[in-house]
Design a protein around this motif. Structure first.
Motif: not given
Length: 248
Positions: A11, A13, A64, A67-68, A74, A82, A125-128
């Motif tokens: 993703k 940032p 990662e 990020r979560n 975020a 994204r 947002p960025a996520y995993r």
């Protein structure tokens, strides 16, 4: 026409949008499942070893997990900005004209393990989280998404072209959707499944479908559109198409 894309593990940032607002995403009826998953991921991020195990990450990928942990705070970006990687490089939304980007925003959507479905312009947002992940204390992602996302996708009026990978398509199959497989053809006529460049070809296909002024209504019309664009597309019946490309 609705074109369903797979997400990417990678993703972009950062972002310039306000924090995540689940109610503002496409298909608001998915908000309860989205909320449950986001809250579960944020909570899981407080236990780094457990998060590594659930998400299949190594210690080198702890960013990662961070990020979560920041999902609610975020900054956000439109989904098509994204997601990154080979398919999205080939789609190359940054080079689209304003009119083309408008069509892309109306036609493209991304299957997501976290959000179920996000429109091209939905800010996230960025996520995993991958389709095969198993979050502690929750049913499988397929068990969560199929009863919620299935009716949303089935209710779309128009042609659906499903370019999602198998694990994401399994979260909520779309009856009657057109699927596309990619085969490479060697000079001697033998063929093989494209693996390495599969995402590149699907990204180019998505770009064509996102920007054309045509509006195919069925698999036959879609095949004719692709053939007019110079693609070698075969249709042996049903809703499956085969894109045949020269061997690299």
């Amino acid at each position: 026409m609705l074109v369903l894309l797979p997400p990417s593990e990678t993703k972009a940032p950062g972002g310039d949008g306000a924090p995540l607002d689940l109610a503002a995403l496409s298909a608001a009826e998915l908000t309860p499942v989205r909320t449950e998953l986001v809250e579960s991921l944020v909570e899981l991020s407080g236990d780094v070893p457990a998060a590594r195990a659930a998400l299949g990450l190594s210690a080198k990928q702890d960013a990662e997990i961070a990020r979560n942990a920041a999902l609610w705070s975020a900054p956000t970006l439109p989904a098509l900005q994204r997601y990154t990687g080979v398919l999205y490089d080939a789609l190359d939304v940054g080079s689209l004209s304003r009119a083309q980007r408008g069509r892309a925003d109306r036609r493209l959507a991304v299957g997501s393990a976290l959000f179920g479905l996000v429109g091209a312009g939905d800010r996230i947002p960025a996520y995993r989280l991958s389709a095969g992940s198993a979050l502690p204390g929750l049913p499988t992602l397929r068990s969560l998404w199929k009863p919620a996302l299935g009716p949303v996708l089935a209710g779309f009026e128009g042609l659906v072209v499903d370019l999602r990978s198998g694990s994401y398509a399994a979260l909520a199959p779309v009856p009657g959707a057109v699927t596309v497989s990619v085969l490479s053809e060697r000079a001697d006529g033998t063929r093989a499944v494209v693996s390495h460049f599969n995402k590149t070809h699907k990204g180019r296909l998505a770009r064509l479908l996102a920007t054309t002024t045509a509006e195919p209504s069925d698999v036959g019309a879609l095949r004719r559109l692709l053939r007019r664009a110079g693609l070698h597309v075969e249709h042996d019946g049903g809703t499956a198409l085969t894109l045949v490309v020269p061997a690299e």
